[in-house]
Design a protein around this motif. Structure first.
Motif, PDB file in Angstrom:
ATOM      1  N   LEU A 110       6.971   4.567 -15.087  1.00  0.00           N
ATOM      2  CA  LEU A 110       6.941   3.316 -14.826  1.00  0.00           C
ATOM      3  C   LEU A 110       6.686   2.940 -13.984  1.00  0.00           C
ATOM      4  N   HIS A 111       7.898   3.368 -13.714  1.00  0.00           N
ATOM      5  CA  HIS A 111       8.425   2.727 -12.293  1.00  0.00           C
ATOM      6  C   HIS A 111       7.637   3.350 -11.189  1.00  0.00           C
ATOM      7  N   GLN A 112       7.644   4.504 -11.591  1.00  0.00           N
ATOM      8  CA  GLN A 112       7.150   5.691 -10.476  1.00  0.00           C
ATOM      9  C   GLN A 112       6.000   5.062  -9.862  1.00  0.00           C
ATOM     10  N   ALA A 113       5.018   4.804 -11.471  1.00  0.00           N
ATOM     11  CA  ALA A 113       3.586   4.381 -11.611  1.00  0.00           C
ATOM     12  C   ALA A 113       2.840   2.678 -10.088  1.00  0.00           C
ATOM     13  N   ASN A 114       4.102   2.097 -10.354  1.00  0.00           N
ATOM     14  CA  ASN A 114       3.834   0.513  -9.973  1.00  0.00           C
ATOM     15  C   ASN A 114       4.091   0.835  -7.997  1.00  0.00           C
ATOM     16  N   VAL A 115       5.325   2.428  -7.502  1.00  0.00           N
ATOM     17  CA  VAL A 115       5.467   2.041  -6.412  1.00  0.00           C
ATOM     18  C   VAL A 115       4.040   3.352  -5.559  1.00  0.00           C
ATOM     19  N   PRO A 116       3.609   3.189  -5.112  1.00  0.00           N
ATOM     20  CA  PRO A 116       2.361   3.594  -4.237  1.00  0.00           C
ATOM     21  C   PRO A 116       3.557   4.914  -3.302  1.00  0.00           C
ATOM     22  N   ALA A 117       2.959   6.067  -3.575  1.00  0.00           N
ATOM     23  CA  ALA A 117       3.184   7.169  -2.886  1.00  0.00           C
ATOM     24  C   ALA A 117       2.717   7.098  -1.816  1.00  0.00           C
ATOM     25  N   GLY A 118       3.381   8.072  -0.814  1.00  0.00           N
ATOM     26  CA  GLY A 118       3.165   7.962   1.447  1.00  0.00           C
ATOM     27  C   GLY A 118       4.093   8.840   1.401  1.00  0.00           C
ATOM     28  N   THR A 119       3.492   8.819   2.727  1.00  0.00           N
ATOM     29  CA  THR A 119       4.320   9.902   4.083  1.00  0.00           C
ATOM     30  C   THR A 119       5.688   9.283   3.904  1.00  0.00           C
ATOM     31  N   GLN A 120       6.380  10.305   4.853  1.00  0.00           N
ATOM     32  CA  GLN A 120       8.171   9.669   5.015  1.00  0.00           C
ATOM     33  C   GLN A 120       7.772   8.467   6.174  1.00  0.00           C
ATOM     34  N   GLU A 121       6.912   8.699   6.896  1.00  0.00           N
ATOM     35  CA  GLU A 121       6.386   7.347   7.907  1.00  0.00           C
ATOM     36  C   GLU A 121       6.297   5.900   7.368  1.00  0.00           C
ATOM     37  N   GLU A 122       5.033   6.502   6.494  1.00  0.00           N
ATOM     38  CA  GLU A 122       4.931   5.015   5.606  1.00  0.00           C
ATOM     39  C   GLU A 122       5.973   4.231   4.579  1.00  0.00           C
ATOM     40  N   SER A 123       6.891   5.172   3.911  1.00  0.00           N
ATOM     41  CA  SER A 123       7.742   4.475   3.254  1.00  0.00           C
ATOM     42  C   SER A 123       8.792   3.720   4.004  1.00  0.00           C
ATOM     43  N   ALA A 124       9.100   4.619   6.065  1.00  0.00           N
ATOM     44  CA  ALA A 124       9.620   4.224   6.773  1.00  0.00           C
ATOM     45  C   ALA A 124       9.263   2.494   6.940  1.00  0.00           C
ATOM     46  N   GLU A 125       7.919   2.604   7.358  1.00  0.00           N
ATOM     47  CA  GLU A 125       7.188   1.410   7.483  1.00  0.00           C
ATOM     48  C   GLU A 125       7.809   0.397   6.588  1.00  0.00           C
ATOM     49  N   LYS A 126       7.547   1.131   5.039  1.00  0.00           N
ATOM     50  CA  LYS A 126       7.451  -0.189   4.292  1.00  0.00           C
ATOM     51  C   LYS A 126       9.229  -0.740   4.268  1.00  0.00           C
ATOM     52  N   ALA A 127       9.639  -0.290   4.260  1.00  0.00           N
ATOM     53  CA  ALA A 127      11.217  -0.096   4.106  1.00  0.00           C
ATOM     54  C   ALA A 127      12.213  -1.348   6.027  1.00  0.00           C
ATOM     55  N   GLU A 128      11.377  -0.845   6.737  1.00  0.00           N
ATOM     56  CA  GLU A 128      11.085  -1.678   7.336  1.00  0.00           C
ATOM     57  C   GLU A 128      10.893  -3.625   7.715  1.00  0.00           C
ATOM     58  N   THR A 129       9.810  -3.320   6.964  1.00  0.00           N
ATOM     59  CA  THR A 129       9.065  -4.543   6.580  1.00  0.00           C
ATOM     60  C   THR A 129       9.941  -5.367   5.956  1.00  0.00           C
ATOM     61  N   PHE A 130      10.680  -4.560   4.887  1.00  0.00           N
ATOM     62  CA  PHE A 130      11.131  -5.427   3.760  1.00  0.00           C
ATOM     63  C   PHE A 130      12.109  -5.879   4.289  1.00  0.00           C
ATOM     64  N   LEU A 131      12.269  -5.002   5.504  1.00  0.00           N
ATOM     65  CA  LEU A 131      14.428  -5.487   5.618  1.00  0.00           C
ATOM     66  C   LEU A 131      13.861  -7.047   7.050  1.00  0.00           C
ATOM     67  N   GLY A 132      12.182  -7.317   6.726  1.00  0.00           N
ATOM     68  CA  GLY A 132      11.952  -8.517   8.121  1.00  0.00           C
ATOM     69  C   GLY A 132      11.827  -9.693   7.083  1.00  0.00           C
ATOM     70  N   GLN A 133      12.342  -9.122   5.018  1.00  0.00           N
ATOM     71  CA  GLN A 133      11.872 -10.627   4.910  1.00  0.00           C
ATOM     72  C   GLN A 133      12.780 -11.160   4.359  1.00  0.00           C
ATOM     73  N   PHE A 134      14.414 -10.814   4.688  1.00  0.00           N
ATOM     74  CA  PHE A 134      15.287 -11.351   4.268  1.00  0.00           C
ATOM     75  C   PHE A 134      16.747 -11.057   5.747  1.00  0.00           C
ATOM     76  N   ASN A 135      17.691 -12.171   5.620  1.00  0.00           N
ATOM     77  CA  ASN A 135      18.470 -12.200   6.731  1.00  0.00           C
ATOM     78  C   ASN A 135      19.846 -11.160   6.395  1.00  0.00           C
ATOM     79  N   ALA A 136      19.396  -9.757   7.604  1.00  0.00           N
ATOM     80  CA  ALA A 136      20.536  -8.935   6.612  1.00  0.00           C
ATOM     81  C   ALA A 136      22.352  -8.926   6.995  1.00  0.00           C
ATOM     82  N   LYS A 137      22.602 -10.497   7.663  1.00  0.00           N
ATOM     83  CA  LYS A 137      23.686 -11.039   7.756  1.00  0.00           C
ATOM     84  C   LYS A 137      23.806 -11.775   6.292  1.00  0.00           C
TER      85      LYS A 137
END
Length: 223
Positions: free
Chosen positions: A154-181
């Motif tokens: 169920l969880h995997q069905a709600n996490v669209p599959a993508g390439t390694q590059e696309e996953s990295a881009e999503k992670a980077e976008t996610f990082l930009g949504q909160f203060n790392a400190k």
């Protein structure tokens, strides 16, 4: 369905198996909500009334679809140790659920099981019992394994599959949504694990499955 496809479908004798396979294909491509007897008839190139010669109603179609889903899961084979059998079965079940996302919400909710469904349940319970699990422990093991498999699917069905590059881009976008400190541990997980080359969330499944199986083995030995 094109006119030519409909004509071809009409030339193939209608059967219960064809009706159920068409229903599965329709749910796979258009979602379970698209499944109606009229739409199913259109997919097969026949009038909806023709379907009732092979299935009594939509509920029977749904029961049959679940049976098709269960038939696609690898069953424990004779002579295979229970952990290996359950590991294979877990992976096979997850692969099936990836092919048929609609099945997650249906597989344990139907009250009229078919032959493949009953064969599957009996084989899994039999593998556990033959390994020495008590009836109660076999029930506990079955429950925890399926809860994990269905939950992961169920969880995997709600996490669209993508390439390694696309996953990295999503992670980077996610990082930009909160203060790392302010959230250093979350930032560390994303940068030091999720964004590393080769990361694939799907690989988490086998780790969790093996963790469950190892724990069950420990309980089996102690009992």
């Amino acid at each position: 369905m094109t006119t030519e496809t409909a004509r071809t479908a009409k030339r193939v004798p209608l059967s219960r198996e064809r009706v159920l396979r068409a229903a599965v294909d329709l749910a796979d491509t258009a979602g379970l909500e698209s499944l109606t007897m009229r739409r199913l008839g259109q997919e097969l190139g026949v009038e909806a009334m023709s379907l009732y010669n092979h299935v009594a109603n939509k509920e029977q179609v749904l029961d049959g679809m679940v049976d098709v889903a269960f038939s696609e899961i690898d069953l424990p084979s004779n002579g295979t140790d229970w952990k290996t059998a359950m590991h294979r079965r877990g992976i096979s079940a997850l692969e099936m659920l990836a092919r048929h996302p609609w099945a997650v919400g249906l597989m344990e909710s139907r009250t009229t099981p078919g032959r493949a469904t009953l064969r599957h349940h009996d084989a899994v319970i039999g593998s556990l019992r033959e390994a020495g699990f008590s009836i109660a422990m076999a029930a506990h093991a079955y429950s925890v394994m399926d809860s994990y498999i269905y939950g992961f699917a169920l969880h995997q069905a709600n996490v669209p599959a993508g390439t390694q590059e696309e996953s990295a881009e999503k992670a980077e976008t996610f990082l930009g949504q909160f203060n790392a400190k302010e959230h250093p541990h979350l930032a560390e997980l994303v940068t030091e694990h999720v964004m590393k080359p080769g990361y694939d969330y799907a690989n988490e499944f086998e780790f969790g499955l093996d963790l469950i199986l190892d724990s069950l083995e420990s309980l089996r030995r102690s009992s």
